[in-house]
Every structure is written in structure tokens, then in C-alpha cells.
Design a protein around this motif. Structure first.
Motif, PDB file in Angstrom:
ATOM      1  N   GLU A 387     -19.242  26.166 -23.669  1.00 10.44           N
ATOM      2  CA  GLU A 387     -18.523  25.292 -24.603  1.00 10.44           C
ATOM      3  C   GLU A 387     -19.475  24.285 -25.243  1.00 10.44           C
ATOM      4  OE1 GLU A 387     -14.420  25.528 -21.909  1.00 10.44           O
ATOM      5  OE2 GLU A 387     -15.561  23.653 -22.028  1.00 10.44           O
ATOM      6  N   HIS A 388     -20.410  23.765 -24.457  1.00  8.35           N
ATOM      7  CA  HIS A 388     -21.388  22.802 -24.969  1.00  8.35           C
ATOM      8  C   HIS A 388     -22.330  23.475 -25.977  1.00  8.35           C
ATOM      9  CE1 HIS A 388     -23.876  19.225 -24.999  1.00  8.35           C
ATOM     10  NE2 HIS A 388     -24.946  19.951 -24.705  1.00  8.35           N
ATOM     11  N   LYS A 389     -22.727  24.681 -25.676  1.00 10.07           N
ATOM     12  CA  LYS A 389     -23.605  25.440 -26.575  1.00 10.07           C
ATOM     13  C   LYS A 389     -22.914  25.670 -27.922  1.00 10.07           C
ATOM     14  CE  LYS A 389     -26.804  29.347 -26.186  1.00 10.07           C
ATOM     15  NZ  LYS A 389     -27.158  30.549 -25.378  1.00 10.07           N
ATOM     16  N   ALA A 390     -21.638  25.967 -27.893  1.00  4.35           N
ATOM     17  CA  ALA A 390     -20.883  26.146 -29.141  1.00  4.35           C
ATOM     18  C   ALA A 390     -20.854  24.857 -29.945  1.00  4.35           C
ATOM     19  CB  ALA A 390     -19.458  26.611 -28.818  1.00  4.35           C
ATOM     20  N   TRP A 391     -20.713  23.733 -29.267  1.00  5.98           N
ATOM     21  CA  TRP A 391     -20.703  22.411 -29.926  1.00  5.98           C
ATOM     22  C   TRP A 391     -22.049  22.122 -30.586  1.00  5.98           C
ATOM     23  CZ3 TRP A 391     -23.090  17.667 -28.066  1.00  5.98           C
ATOM     24  CH2 TRP A 391     -22.647  16.509 -28.709  1.00  5.98           C
ATOM     25  N   GLU A 433     -25.280  33.938 -30.359  1.00  3.82           N
ATOM     26  CA  GLU A 433     -26.051  32.732 -30.062  1.00  3.82           C
ATOM     27  C   GLU A 433     -25.348  31.852 -29.033  1.00  3.82           C
ATOM     28  OE1 GLU A 433     -26.982  30.563 -33.576  1.00  3.82           O
ATOM     29  OE2 GLU A 433     -27.904  32.266 -34.590  1.00  3.82           O
ATOM     30  N   VAL A 434     -24.037  31.959 -28.950  1.00  4.25           N
ATOM     31  CA  VAL A 434     -23.296  31.097 -28.023  1.00  4.25           C
ATOM     32  C   VAL A 434     -22.638  31.871 -26.885  1.00  4.25           C
ATOM     33  CG1 VAL A 434     -22.899  29.268 -29.707  1.00  4.25           C
ATOM     34  CG2 VAL A 434     -21.250  31.115 -29.526  1.00  4.25           C
ATOM     35  N   LEU A 435     -22.359  33.150 -27.080  1.00  4.16           N
ATOM     36  CA  LEU A 435     -21.721  33.945 -26.031  1.00  4.16           C
ATOM     37  C   LEU A 435     -22.768  34.496 -25.064  1.00  4.16           C
ATOM     38  CD1 LEU A 435     -19.244  35.963 -28.267  1.00  4.16           C
ATOM     39  CD2 LEU A 435     -18.582  34.258 -26.554  1.00  4.16           C
ATOM     40  N   PRO A 436     -22.481  34.545 -23.775  1.00  5.89           N
ATOM     41  CA  PRO A 436     -23.381  35.205 -22.838  1.00  5.89           C
ATOM     42  C   PRO A 436     -23.558  36.676 -23.237  1.00  5.89           C
ATOM     43  CG  PRO A 436     -21.691  33.959 -21.678  1.00  5.89           C
ATOM     44  CD  PRO A 436     -21.292  33.984 -23.114  1.00  5.89           C
ATOM     45  N   PRO A 437     -24.742  37.247 -23.032  1.00  6.88           N
ATOM     46  CA  PRO A 437     -24.999  38.631 -23.467  1.00  6.88           C
ATOM     47  C   PRO A 437     -23.985  39.631 -22.942  1.00  6.88           C
ATOM     48  CG  PRO A 437     -27.027  37.575 -22.757  1.00  6.88           C
ATOM     49  CD  PRO A 437     -25.922  36.630 -22.416  1.00  6.88           C
ATOM     50  N   GLN A 438     -23.581  39.481 -21.667  1.00  9.42           N
ATOM     51  CA  GLN A 438     -22.645  40.436 -21.093  1.00  9.42           C
ATOM     52  C   GLN A 438     -21.255  40.321 -21.734  1.00  9.42           C
ATOM     53  OE1 GLN A 438     -23.853  37.732 -19.696  1.00  9.42           O
ATOM     54  NE2 GLN A 438     -22.607  36.885 -18.031  1.00  9.42           N
ATOM     55  N   VAL A 439     -20.879  39.118 -22.157  1.00 10.00           N
ATOM     56  CA  VAL A 439     -19.600  38.915 -22.828  1.00 10.00           C
ATOM     57  C   VAL A 439     -19.663  39.455 -24.252  1.00 10.00           C
ATOM     58  CG1 VAL A 439     -17.970  37.172 -23.681  1.00 10.00           C
ATOM     59  CG2 VAL A 439     -18.958  36.943 -21.376  1.00 10.00           C
ATOM     60  N   ALA A 440     -20.747  39.142 -24.973  1.00 10.95           N
ATOM     61  CA  ALA A 440     -20.895  39.613 -26.355  1.00 10.95           C
ATOM     62  C   ALA A 440     -20.910  41.139 -26.416  1.00 10.95           C
ATOM     63  CB  ALA A 440     -22.174  39.043 -26.960  1.00 10.95           C
ATOM     64  N   HIS A 441     -21.629  41.767 -25.498  1.00 11.64           N
ATOM     65  CA  HIS A 441     -21.701  43.232 -25.480  1.00 11.64           C
ATOM     66  C   HIS A 441     -20.317  43.832 -25.254  1.00 11.64           C
ATOM     67  CE1 HIS A 441     -23.383  47.244 -24.512  1.00 11.64           C
ATOM     68  NE2 HIS A 441     -22.422  47.278 -23.596  1.00 11.64           N
ATOM     69  N   ILE A 467     -14.911  28.682 -29.045  1.00 14.43           N
ATOM     70  CA  ILE A 467     -14.927  29.575 -27.879  1.00 14.43           C
ATOM     71  C   ILE A 467     -13.555  29.531 -27.207  1.00 14.43           C
ATOM     72  CG2 ILE A 467     -15.934  29.919 -25.584  1.00 14.43           C
ATOM     73  CD1 ILE A 467     -17.870  30.633 -27.782  1.00 14.43           C
ATOM     74  N   GLU A 468     -13.029  30.697 -26.812  1.00 16.51           N
ATOM     75  CA  GLU A 468     -11.785  30.781 -26.022  1.00 16.51           C
ATOM     76  C   GLU A 468     -12.207  30.863 -24.559  1.00 16.51           C
ATOM     77  OE1 GLU A 468      -8.341  30.638 -24.812  1.00 16.51           O
ATOM     78  OE2 GLU A 468      -7.963  31.527 -26.789  1.00 16.51           O
ATOM     79  N   SER A 469     -12.104  29.756 -23.852  1.00 12.95           N
ATOM     80  CA  SER A 469     -12.639  29.694 -22.489  1.00 12.95           C
ATOM     81  C   SER A 469     -11.669  29.138 -21.456  1.00 12.95           C
ATOM     82  CB  SER A 469     -13.909  28.831 -22.474  1.00 12.95           C
ATOM     83  OG  SER A 469     -13.666  27.584 -23.099  1.00 12.95           O
ATOM     84  N   ARG A 470     -10.504  28.649 -21.879  1.00 13.32           N
ATOM     85  CA  ARG A 470      -9.565  28.036 -20.928  1.00 13.32           C
ATOM     86  C   ARG A 470      -8.386  28.964 -20.657  1.00 13.32           C
ATOM     87  NH1 ARG A 470     -10.741  22.349 -21.091  1.00 13.32           N
ATOM     88  NH2 ARG A 470     -12.944  22.230 -21.701  1.00 13.32           N
ATOM     89  N   THR A 471      -8.692  30.232 -20.403  1.00 14.45           N
ATOM     90  CA  THR A 471      -7.627  31.200 -20.129  1.00 14.45           C
ATOM     91  C   THR A 471      -6.916  30.904 -18.824  1.00 14.45           C
ATOM     92  OG1 THR A 471      -9.264  32.628 -19.088  1.00 14.45           O
ATOM     93  CG2 THR A 471      -8.790  33.029 -21.409  1.00 14.45           C
ATOM     94  N   SER A 472      -7.680  30.414 -17.852  1.00 15.10           N
ATOM     95  CA  SER A 472      -7.106  30.040 -16.558  1.00 15.10           C
ATOM     96  C   SER A 472      -8.111  29.136 -15.865  1.00 15.10           C
ATOM     97  CB  SER A 472      -6.806  31.274 -15.696  1.00 15.10           C
ATOM     98  OG  SER A 472      -7.997  31.957 -15.358  1.00 15.10           O
ATOM     99  N   SER A 473      -7.746  28.647 -14.721  1.00 11.13           N
ATOM    100  CA  SER A 473      -8.617  27.720 -13.992  1.00 11.13           C
ATOM    101  C   SER A 473      -9.824  28.454 -13.416  1.00 11.13           C
ATOM    102  CB  SER A 473      -7.834  27.055 -12.859  1.00 11.13           C
ATOM    103  OG  SER A 473      -8.687  26.244 -12.084  1.00 11.13           O
ATOM    104  N   PRO A 474     -11.019  27.838 -13.476  1.00 10.92           N
ATOM    105  CA  PRO A 474     -12.190  28.431 -12.821  1.00 10.92           C
ATOM    106  C   PRO A 474     -12.254  28.094 -11.338  1.00 10.92           C
ATOM    107  CG  PRO A 474     -12.844  26.447 -13.977  1.00 10.92           C
ATOM    108  CD  PRO A 474     -11.366  26.625 -14.241  1.00 10.92           C
ATOM    109  N   VAL A 475     -11.213  27.429 -10.854  1.00 14.88           N
ATOM    110  CA  VAL A 475     -11.159  26.978  -9.457  1.00 14.88           C
ATOM    111  C   VAL A 475      -9.791  27.305  -8.881  1.00 14.88           C
ATOM    112  CG1 VAL A 475     -11.082  24.905  -7.992  1.00 14.88           C
ATOM    113  CG2 VAL A 475     -12.846  25.111  -9.754  1.00 14.88           C
ATOM    114  N   ARG A 476      -9.763  27.684  -7.617  1.00 13.00           N
ATOM    115  CA  ARG A 476      -8.502  27.795  -6.895  1.00 13.00           C
ATOM    116  C   ARG A 476      -8.489  26.754  -5.784  1.00 13.00           C
ATOM    117  NH1 ARG A 476      -8.116  32.817  -6.243  1.00 13.00           N
ATOM    118  NH2 ARG A 476      -6.378  33.221  -7.658  1.00 13.00           N
ATOM    119  N   ILE A 477      -7.354  26.069  -5.642  1.00  9.86           N
ATOM    120  CA  ILE A 477      -7.180  25.117  -4.547  1.00  9.86           C
ATOM    121  C   ILE A 477      -6.336  25.826  -3.493  1.00  9.86           C
ATOM    122  CG2 ILE A 477      -6.434  22.800  -3.914  1.00  9.86           C
ATOM    123  CD1 ILE A 477      -6.531  22.073  -6.904  1.00  9.86           C
TER     124      ILE A 477
END
Length: 525
Positions: A387-391, A433-441, A467-477
Motif C-alpha cells: 500500500e505504501h509503495k502504491a502511495w 511496479e507496485v504489485l509483488p511479482p507473484q501477484v502480478a503474474h 491497490i485492493e488489499s483489505r479483502t480480509s484481516s491479515p491476523v486471526r485472534i
């Protein structure tokens, strides 16, 4: 006498109340001389062939008063002098936990870091017009949570978690259109949902509950392994032996607080990618097998796509997420130095654009470079870095990086971009330029697959917006399956999307109700 009828009809009948009534009378061989009330109870478009039909169900009351379509009774107990429960977060998980507490005779005290729906609008305007992000009041934080200014989609596959019909009826009881009880994929609309949320707030306050806005929780008070309350950024302490923690998928400071206090959390897979925006008439044409004018009866067409794409020997899913027909793309950052996009639709879905998240599953393998420094928060750090890279790519503004779809697939930077619903504007770049290579591919080959499934989808009339990055939480409690309490801390009930147990408005609402019920059984009986 009451009769139930199931029938398949043309769209002009299904979406016209008078025509549907006339069709039903004829079907049942009834006349207008009889007292007849027709109530549609189910409506689902079947567009698999050119001959588009709508499957419907209805209740027909003949010479008798129609029953109330709502079994839910909005008559809450007065809880002013009752035992208290603390709820952190006024999203669907928190609000529906509060309503359930009212029914059970417990006084809910909701602490919300953001503002009420009316005041929140000024902060949304500041993001769109001035590129200023208020970290406590934005498209993710504030009364109603991230869902308030979204499509208001209520469809869920998680109906085993609770009573889905009950959730719909509670919304209707607070002002939502009764059509959400009928349509197969119900939605309220971003223009109507704020008023519904405000009505829910009034129900809570009238019954004696409390809602405190601008109250960001900065500490959880513990005595050994039992919660004793919370402290907010404005210095207030709220004491209590139960806390429903329903802070949403973007409350990174809460995840950091839990990690700092050594309250167990876990890294969780999520999905990341872009929003894709097409002209809505193009999607209508593809889905409805014809020209770009769908006519006055058919709703704006939606789609759902999925593919498996291999990268460096490993297959992962590429899929559409939160598809918004007739909608808008909005800036959903929660900090000044990031770009995040999301989609929303008004109730009529009458925008000239269709948008959808197209995302790729990401997991612990993707987070590996961040583990050494960030530990259990590695997934969150990975998300934040992109997200920061996109900014940075857009001169540190909320102007979003973008690329035409066919250009992206053909590894070509777009010379120009299409008109867009995204108000801060777009900046043409190579999205690699902003997406990770594995995601872009995987996105590239996922789009090729989608183009084969939907002829006309892969076109430069469409564009990727990131960037669409908040699809769900990156953490589980983590919580106990039976008690719903945190596996380590007594009285702490992780809830909804932020805790990793829901994926949308309806599932979060059902989870909120369940958390309230479990808390009541263990602390208030």
C-alpha cells in the motif's frame, strides 16, 4: 386462505409489481372481485441463456389479512440499570452484538474510534478532494464500519453461523427496504445504509445502551488472564469483565497492542490485487447475451470469476471479490502514507461503471521476508508495504496507480486512461511496479482465463486500479470453539472480520450476535 406459488417469469413481470400481481391472479384463476394480496418472497435472475428468466416465489392471501412479513419485534428491554458489556467497534459485528445484548437484558457500551455517519462524511470528502486521510475517521473507521459506505451487500455463504433471515429482518425493522427479504443477492446500497445504521444507534440509546464516538481503545486492562476493562485515547477508562472485540480488518493498532501485551494472535492468509473497472453496459452485454442496453427491468449485471494460476511451481486462486455493479471505486486508506481502494454501489446501482476486486490468495510463503522483523504481524507488514509503495508511485497522494486491462496483460504501459468513478483520480503506471511479482503474474494469467470465460471482458475499455488489499484481516485472534472466548484471556471475545471469523456485513452481524450470546451464558446468567 393463503396459497404459495413458485413460477418462472420474464424480467418485465418479475420487476413490475402490478404485472406480477396480474400474472399471479391469472395463474391462480382469481379475479379482482376477490380480496387478494400478493407478496413476492423470492426473486432470482437466471441469465444462463439468451432467454433470460426470473425464478420467483410468492405468498397469496385470498379474502384474508396478510400476515406480517417480519417475525422480528424491535421491542428492546430497558437496560439502563443492568450489568454492562463493553463492545469495541461499531461495525456490524459490534452493533448486532449490542442489539442482542439488549434482548438479553445486558447494557452494551460501544466504543468507536471514528465518528457517527453524518460527521464521518466530511472526512470522506477530505480524502476525495484534498487527499487528507483521518486515521480514525475514513471509509473503514466510523459508525457502521467499512460496510456503511460500501455496497451494503448482505449475501453470505456462512448461513450456518446464525439466523441469516433474522439479520435481514433486523435491517428491515430499522428502515431497510423489504426487497432485501426477497432478492437472492440482497443489498441495501451505500446511499441508504447510513440512515439504517443511525436507526440502529437510536434503538441502542433508547433502550439505555451507550455509544461513544471518537473513542479509540489504546489499552486492554487485565488482571492475570481476565479482562477488567479498556482505556481510550482521550484518557477514559471503561471497566468490565467482558469485552467484545469487533474492530474490523484494518485496525492495525489493535493487532499491535495485542502483540505488545503478548495476547496470542496468529498470521492469517488473505488476498491482494486490484480493482477492475468496466463500463456497466459492457458487463450487461456480456452477461445478458445482447446489446449494451439491458432495458428498464433487468438489474445491473454482476459476475463471479475464479481461476487457478501457477507461479514458480505453486498454484493459487485468482478470483473476483466484492463485485459492485453500477458502482464506484473509493479510497479506503486508513493512514496518510498508503493507497487502498474498495468498491461501493448505491441502492439503484445506476452508475455507468461496474467494478470488482480481482485478487490473488497470499499466505505465509509470501510473508516470509517480513517474519524476522515483524513476527506474527508479518502478513500485516507485507500488506502495508505494498500500500505504501502504491502511495509513493502516485507522488504521495490518493491518486491511484492504474493501467488499462489489455495493456497490463500485454506488458504495455497505457498512454492514456479511461474515465473513472474514482474521485481522487488515476496515474498511469506499469502495475508491476507496485504489485509483488507473484501477484502480478497470477493476475495476468487470471485475466486471460476470465477473458475466455466472458467474451469481451479482456479489453482496454477496462482498467486496473490499485491497490485492493483489505479483502480480509491479515491476523486471526484465536478463540475457543465452544465458548468463543480468547484461548488465553478470559472475558475477551474476538469477533467479526477483524478477528478473522467473518467476511462481510451479514456474517459479521451473525458473529456479533453469537459472541453476545456466548458472553451472556458465561458472565450474566
Amino acid at each position: 386462505m393463503k396459497k404459495n406459488i413458485n413460477c418462472t417469469v420474464s424480467p418485465n413481470i418479475a420487476f413490475d409489481e402490478q404485472k406480477f400481481r396480474e400474472f399471479t391472479l391469472k395463474k391462480l384463476k382469481l379475479t379482482d372481485s376477490e380480496e387478494v394480496y400478493v407478496r413476492m418472497t423470492r426473486r432470482s435472475v437466471d441469465a444462463r441463456t439468451k432467454n433470460i428468466k426470473v425464478n420467483t416465489a410468492a405468498e397469496v392471501f385470498i379474502n384474508e389479512e396478510p400476515s406480517n412479513p417480519l417475525s422480528y419485534d424491535k421491542a428492546y428491554k430497558d437496560v439502563r440499570d443492568s450489568k454492562r458489556a463493553i463492545i469495541v467497534g461499531a461495525g456490524p459485528g459490534g452493533l448486532f452484538a449490542a442489539l442482542r445484548f439488549l434482548e438479553l437484558g445486558v447494557k452494551p457500551i460501544i466504543l468507536e474510534r471514528g465518528k457517527d455517519v453524518r460527521a464521518r462524511r466530511r472526512d470522506l470528502a477530505a480524502i476525495n478532494k484534498d487527499n487528507v486521510v483521518n486515521p480514525d475517521s475514513n471509509y473503514c473507521f466510523g459508525e457502521g464500519g467499512a460496510g456503511t459506505y460500501s455496497d451494503g451487500k448482505l449475501y453470505t455463504r456462512s448461513k450456518k453461523r446464525g439466523d441469516f433471515r433474522r439479520i435481514l429482518e433486523i435491517f428491515v425493522a430499522h428502515g431497510a427496504d423489504e426487497k432485501i427479504l426477497v432478492d437472492a443477492h440482497p443489498h441495501i446500497g451505500t446511499n441508504k445504509l447510513p440512515k439504517v445504521i443511525a436507526e440502529i444507534r437510536e434503538s441502542i440509546i433508547e433502550a439505555g445502551g451507550e455509544i461513544h464516538f471518537d473513542s479509540r481503545v489504546v489499552d486492554i486492562l487485565l488482571e492475570k488472564d481476565q479482562v477488567k476493562g479498556v482505556r481510550t485515547q482521550n484518557g477514559f477508562t471503561y471497566e468490565g469483565d467482558t469485552i467484545i472485540l469487533a474492530t474490523g480488518h484494518s485496525a492495525r493498532d489493535i493487532f499491535e497492542l495485542l502483540a505488545e501485551k503478548k495476547i496470542e494472535i496468529e498470521t492469517k492468509p488473505f488476498a491482494l490485487g486490484v480493482r477492475i473497472e468496466h463500463p456497466q453496459p459492457l458487463i450487461d452485454s456480456i452477461q445478458y447475451h445482447g446489446g449494451r442496453d439491458r432495458g428498464p427491468y433487468l438489474p445491473a449485471a454482476a459476475y463471479s470469476l475464479v481461476s487457478q494460476v501457477r507461479f514458480e511451481g505453486k498454484e493459487k486462486g485468482v478470483f473476483s471479490f466484492c463485485m459492485c455493479p453500477g458502482g464506484f471505486i473509493v479510497p479506503s486508506a486508513t493512514a496518510q502514507d498508503e493507497i487502498v481502494v474498495n468498491g461501493m454501489s448505491p441502492s439503484r446501482r445506476d452508475s455507468k461503471y461496474a467494478n470488482s476486486g480481482i485478487v490473488v490468495s497470499v499466505d505465509h510463503e509470501d510473508f516470509k521476508p517480513y517474519v524476522k522483523e515483524h513476527g506474527v504481524l508479518a502478513g500485516m507488514a507485507f500488506q502495508r508495504a505494498i500500500e505504501h509503495k502504491a502511495w509513493l508511485s502516485s507522488d504521495k497522494t490518493q491518486v491511484a496507480p492504474a493501467q488499462r486491462l489489455a495493456d497490463f496483460v500485454n506488458d504495455k504501459v497505457s498512454n492514456s486512461l479511461n474515465e473513472t468513478s474514482y474521485q481522487p483520480g488515476l496515474n498511469s503506471i506499469d502495475m508491476r511496479e507496485v504489485l509483488p511479482p507473484q501477484v502480478a503474474h497470477r493476475l495476468k494469467y487470471g485475466f486471460k482465463s476470465f477473458g475466455r470465460k466472458m467474451k469481451g471482458y479482456l479489453t482496454n475499455e477496462a482498467q486496473l486500479i490499485g491497490i485492493e488489499s483489505r479483502t480480509s484481516s491479515p491476523v486471526r485472534i484465536p478463540r475457543d470453539r465452544e465458548s468463543y472466548q480468547h484461548t488465553q484471556i478470559k472475558g475477551l471475545f474476538p469477533c467479526g472480520e477483524g478477528a478473522g471469523y467473518a467476511g462481510g456485513i451479514a456474517s459479521a452481524a451473525m458473529d456479533g450476535e453469537k459472541c453476545a450470546e456466548k458472553a451472556f451464558e458465561q458472565f450474566y446468567v
